[in-house]
Design an enzyme around this catalytic site. Structure first.
Site, PDB file in Angstrom:
ATOM      1  CE  LYS A 191      -4.078  -1.991   0.018  1.00  0.00           C
ATOM      2  NZ  LYS A 191      -3.818  -3.383  -0.355  1.00  0.00           N
TER       3      LYS A 191
HETATM    4  C1  LIG Z   1      -9.961  -2.660  -1.558  1.00  0.00           C
HETATM    5  C2  LIG Z   1      -9.360  -3.386  -0.392  1.00  0.00           C
HETATM    6  N1  LIG Z   1     -10.074  -3.515   0.739  1.00  0.00           N
HETATM    7  C3  LIG Z   1      -9.563  -4.137   1.814  1.00  0.00           C
HETATM    8  C4  LIG Z   1      -8.313  -4.677   1.801  1.00  0.00           C
HETATM    9  C5  LIG Z   1      -7.811  -5.383   3.015  1.00  0.00           C
HETATM   10  O1  LIG Z   1      -6.672  -4.773   3.534  1.00  0.00           O
HETATM   11  P1  LIG Z   1      -5.716  -5.527   4.566  1.00  0.00           P
HETATM   12  O2  LIG Z   1      -4.799  -6.386   3.770  1.00  0.00           O
HETATM   13  O3  LIG Z   1      -4.985  -4.408   5.262  1.00  0.00           O
HETATM   14  O4  LIG Z   1      -6.584  -6.283   5.488  1.00  0.00           O
HETATM   15  C6  LIG Z   1      -7.518  -4.571   0.662  1.00  0.00           C
HETATM   16  C7  LIG Z   1      -6.168  -5.155   0.657  1.00  0.00           C
HETATM   17  O5  LIG Z   1      -5.553  -5.422  -0.310  1.00  0.00           O
HETATM   18  C8  LIG Z   1      -8.055  -3.910  -0.467  1.00  0.00           C
HETATM   19  O6  LIG Z   1      -7.331  -3.793  -1.584  1.00  0.00           O
END
Ligand SMILES: Cc1ncc(COP(=O)(O)O)c(C=O)c1O
Length: 390
Positions: A191
């Site tokens: 990210k």
């Molecule tokens: C659009 C979206 N929502 C939620 C998430 C979940 O994030 P995390 O990996 O921090 O749980 C991601 C992760 O890639 C994502 O791209």
């Protein structure tokens, strides 16, 4: 690969490599030397910094955006039969959070140009059981928040923004994550701001923030993490059955310095975006649409579309060729209805989401990190050109 002994990139270029600096390393070492690894003062500082960056609400750090989404859904008090309207072009975590909160996600198709959920379809999907709208600012491009806020207002719905891609984004001068009840952010390794694993909930009300904080630490009373501090032992009380979703100081140590460089990293990605646009626009592929007026794109993903008829190569063969050329690529995302679980458990069909399905079958995310050198960017472009040639 026919007659092509030279790979553009010498070693494998990992997709989504984080841009880490010495301050992160020093801060992690400081945490290790201090012996305070778990949730503590650095998490509190990271929350303060994040709130200040967004100039809005209350920030609660958690251990992933998935946790942030899950807790936000729980804090809305959803129950069985409640529906949450969201996009069909997203990571599974968006809809899994709704399912784990006991409600039903209702995906809608996306706009073919912005790839964000289509407000017209959101309005059409609202039923008497709808409780919330869950937009995802896809690739960092802000959704049409004017339209979505109007739908939420008209139908008395909650609004929770999945800002996993959209830390730096703004819509009409207002930061993403501040339009509704909750904004959920990700600091996963790929990210724009990373902590390894990590997330943040931005909550509009103090009451909501306190609930998220308690739910993220077993349902214990506020600031239970202080119970081992030098202020003397404090008893904690469990007021509901919560989760273990708290962020550690070790993670916040990275995040504090990542956030301090969020704007300069964004500038670097903007230069890379322009370089890709210039180099790729003459090729038989589709480059991302320009950001909409009065918006600030967070520039998280640079996604191209490979239409087999036009490109002369299928998307999946293109992915293989890019990998062969030592360039890591991503797919964001297959339409949710392509996954067996959602088809079987919820009856979703790809045909119901023609745009998301088409995009999901054509899309390729190119490396797009502030850590890329100009030579890396040139190698990615060369790999794209050669992967189209065969
Ligand atoms: C659009 C979206 N929502 C939620 C998430 C979940 O994030 P995390 O990996 O921090 O749980 C991601 C992760 O890639 C994502 O791209």
């Amino acid at each position: 690969m026919k007659g092509e002994p030279q790979r553009p990139h010498e070693r494998f270029l990992v997709f989504g490599a984080p841009a880490l600096g010495e301050p992160e390393i020093d801060e992690v070492v400081d945490s290790l030397r201090s012996g305070w690894l778990g949730t503590g003062p650095k998490v509190a500082r990271f929350e303060d910094d994040f709130r200040a960056y967004k100039s809005w609400g209350h920030a609660v750090a958690v251990n992933s955006c998935t946790a942030a989404l899950h807790l936000s859904m729980l804090a809305l008090g959803l129950s069985a039969g409640d529906e949450v309207v969201t996009t069909s072009l997203t990571f599974c975590a968006t809809v899994n959070a709704v399912i784990h909160a006991g409600a039903t996600p209702v995906p809608v198709d996306v706009d073919p140009v912005t790839m964000n959920l289509d407000p017209g379809q959101v309005a059409a999907a609202v039923t008497p059981r709808t409780r919330a709208i869950l937009p995802v600012h896809f690739a960092g491009r802000p959704c049409d928040m004017t339209a979505l806020q109007a739908i939420a207002r008209d139908h008395d719905l909650a609004l929770v923004e999945d800002c996993a891609h959209a830390i730096e984004a703004q819509y009409q001068g207002r930061p993403t994550g501040t339009f509704g009840d909750f904004g959920c952010f990700s600091f996963y390794v790929t990210k724009n701001v990373v902590t390894g694993e990590g997330g943040m909930v931005l909550a509009g009300s103090e009451e909501h923030a306190a609930r998220i904080k308690a739910l993220a630490l077993h349902g214990m009373t506020r600031d239970a993490w202080r119970r081992f501090s030098d202020e003397g032992y404090r008893h904690y009380l469990v007021t509901e059955a919560g989760f273990k979703y708290n962020m550690m100081d070790l993670q916040a140590a990275i995040g504090i310095h990542q956030l301090a460089r969020v704007e300069s990293n964004w500038e670097r990605r903007r230069a890379i975006w322009q370089r890709y646009d210039e180099a790729l626009s003459g090729l038989p592929l589709v480059t991302p649409a320009a950001p909409e007026p009065e918006t600030r794109h967070a520039l998280h993903l640079y996604t191209i579309l490979i239409d087999e008829e036009r490109a002369g190569v299928s998307r999946d063969v293109f992915l293989e060729r890019m990998t062969w050329h030592n360039v890591g690529v991503g797919v964001h995302y297959l339409c949710l209805a392509e996954h067996p679980y959602y088809r079987q458990a919820l009856g979703w069909r790809a045909d119901d989401f023609p745009q998301a399905t088409r995009i999901g079958r054509q899309t390729v995310s190119l490396p797009f990190s502030a850590a890329l050198s100009d030579a890396d960017v040139a190698d990615v472009i060369a790999a794209v050109e050669r992967s189209l040639e065969g």
